[in-house]
Design a protein around this motif. Structure first.
Motif, PDB file in Angstrom:
ATOM      1  N   SER A   1      19.095 -31.880  51.114  1.00 44.97           N
ATOM      2  CA  SER A   1      18.776 -32.578  52.351  1.00 44.97           C
ATOM      3  C   SER A   1      17.735 -31.804  53.156  1.00 44.97           C
ATOM      4  N   GLU A   2      16.967 -32.526  53.978  1.00 42.54           N
ATOM      5  CA  GLU A   2      15.970 -31.881  54.833  1.00 42.54           C
ATOM      6  C   GLU A   2      16.468 -31.686  56.258  1.00 42.54           C
ATOM      7  N   CYS A   3      17.720 -32.001  56.528  1.00 46.86           N
ATOM      8  CA  CYS A   3      18.306 -31.838  57.861  1.00 46.86           C
ATOM      9  C   CYS A   3      18.882 -30.437  58.002  1.00 46.86           C
ATOM     10  N   CYS A   4      18.016 -29.453  58.170  1.00 44.23           N
ATOM     11  CA  CYS A   4      18.442 -28.066  58.273  1.00 44.23           C
ATOM     12  C   CYS A   4      17.969 -27.482  59.597  1.00 44.23           C
ATOM     13  N   VAL A   5      18.780 -26.613  60.179  1.00 48.02           N
ATOM     14  CA  VAL A   5      18.432 -25.940  61.427  1.00 48.02           C
ATOM     15  C   VAL A   5      18.575 -24.436  61.241  1.00 48.02           C
ATOM     16  N   LYS A   6      17.887 -23.671  62.085  1.00 47.01           N
ATOM     17  CA  LYS A   6      18.001 -22.217  62.043  1.00 47.01           C
ATOM     18  C   LYS A   6      19.387 -21.813  62.535  1.00 47.01           C
ATOM     19  N   ALA A   7      19.962 -20.803  61.876  1.00 51.34           N
ATOM     20  CA  ALA A   7      21.321 -20.387  62.221  1.00 51.34           C
ATOM     21  C   ALA A   7      21.450 -18.870  62.208  1.00 51.34           C
ATOM     22  N   GLY A   8      20.526 -18.159  62.851  1.00 49.69           N
ATOM     23  CA  GLY A   8      20.632 -16.707  62.956  1.00 49.69           C
ATOM     24  C   GLY A   8      19.898 -15.983  61.846  1.00 49.69           C
ATOM     25  N   PHE A   9      20.230 -14.691  61.715  1.00 49.96           N
ATOM     26  CA  PHE A   9      19.596 -13.839  60.713  1.00 49.96           C
ATOM     27  C   PHE A   9      20.655 -13.165  59.857  1.00 49.96           C
ATOM     28  N   ASN A  10      20.280 -12.863  58.613  1.00 49.84           N
ATOM     29  CA  ASN A  10      21.137 -12.135  57.688  1.00 49.84           C
ATOM     30  C   ASN A  10      20.263 -11.120  56.976  1.00 49.84           C
ATOM     31  N   HIS A  11      20.494  -9.823  57.218  1.00 46.70           N
ATOM     32  CA  HIS A  11      19.680  -8.746  56.634  1.00 46.70           C
ATOM     33  C   HIS A  11      18.197  -8.971  56.924  1.00 46.70           C
ATOM     34  N   ASN A  12      17.885  -9.270  58.175  1.00 49.33           N
ATOM     35  CA  ASN A  12      16.515  -9.490  58.650  1.00 49.33           C
ATOM     36  C   ASN A  12      15.829 -10.670  57.967  1.00 49.33           C
ATOM     37  N   ARG A  13      16.587 -11.604  57.443  1.00 47.04           N
ATOM     38  CA  ARG A  13      16.027 -12.844  56.888  1.00 47.04           C
ATOM     39  C   ARG A  13      16.610 -14.022  57.658  1.00 47.04           C
ATOM     40  N   GLN A  14      15.794 -15.027  57.862  1.00 43.45           N
ATOM     41  CA  GLN A  14      16.227 -16.209  58.599  1.00 43.45           C
ATOM     42  C   GLN A  14      17.295 -16.969  57.819  1.00 43.45           C
ATOM     43  N   ARG A  15      18.374 -17.297  58.503  1.00 41.06           N
ATOM     44  CA  ARG A  15      19.445 -18.086  57.894  1.00 41.06           C
ATOM     45  C   ARG A  15      19.333 -19.517  58.395  1.00 41.06           C
ATOM     46  N   TYR A  16      19.623 -20.472  57.508  1.00 41.24           N
ATOM     47  CA  TYR A  16      19.567 -21.886  57.841  1.00 41.24           C
ATOM     48  C   TYR A  16      20.926 -22.519  57.582  1.00 41.24           C
ATOM     49  N   LYS A  17      21.196 -23.636  58.275  1.00 37.93           N
ATOM     50  CA  LYS A  17      22.437 -24.362  58.089  1.00 37.93           C
ATOM     51  C   LYS A  17      22.114 -25.840  57.895  1.00 37.93           C
ATOM     52  N   CYS A  18      22.676 -26.443  56.863  1.00 38.83           N
ATOM     53  CA  CYS A  18      22.476 -27.858  56.588  1.00 38.83           C
ATOM     54  C   CYS A  18      23.415 -28.665  57.486  1.00 38.83           C
TER      55      CYS A  18
END
Length: 132
Positions: free
Chosen positions: A8-25
């Motif tokens: 799916s393309e419905c993803c939002v930013k959800a913080g960082f993990n080990h200095n990498r951007q985390r996303y949440k569907c």
């Protein structure tokens, strides 16, 4: 950004993990990070060298990568891009008598039965053994 689980393309930013951007569907609630493939060019060059005919050890020395990694890359590429051919007709396997001899052998003493004979006197240095 696409979800790596459901696509799916419905993803939002959800913080960082080990200095990498985390996303949440938003649809399946799966959290993931975007994976950047740093070895893509190295992998493609290794596959090209393998197809040309170089051995995995030689490719590993050239690219400073373990030969087992080259094998892993080649296998994954083959699994993703090619399908296994289906055998046509009957498959005939011929076993010779050497296979039957080696697999049915009960003793493991070399070429025959094990025979050991101790010399009469160890001080003389003469030893003799005789097989029946």
């Amino acid at each position: 950004m696409r979800c790596s689980k459901c696509g799916s393309e419905c993803c939002v930013k959800a913080g960082f993990n080990h200095n990498r951007q985390r996303y949440k569907c938003k649809e399946c609630k799966y959290q993931f990070t975007q994976i950047k493939d740093k070895n893509a060019t190295k992998r493609a060059f290794a596959l090209y060298l393998y197809v040309v005919g170089l051995s995995m050890n030689a490719i590993g020395r050239m690219l400073k990568v373990e030969p087992s990694t080259i094998l892993y890359w080649v296998r994954n590429f083959a699994l993703k891009n090619y399908e296994k051919p289906i055998p046509q007709g009957e498959v005939v396997i011929e076993l010779d008598e050497m296979w039957h001899f080696l697999c049915s052998k009960k003793t493991r003493f070399g070429s025959g039965r094990r025979t050991v004979e101790l010399p009469a006197s160890l001080l003389i240095g003469n030893a003799e053994a005789e097989a029946p």
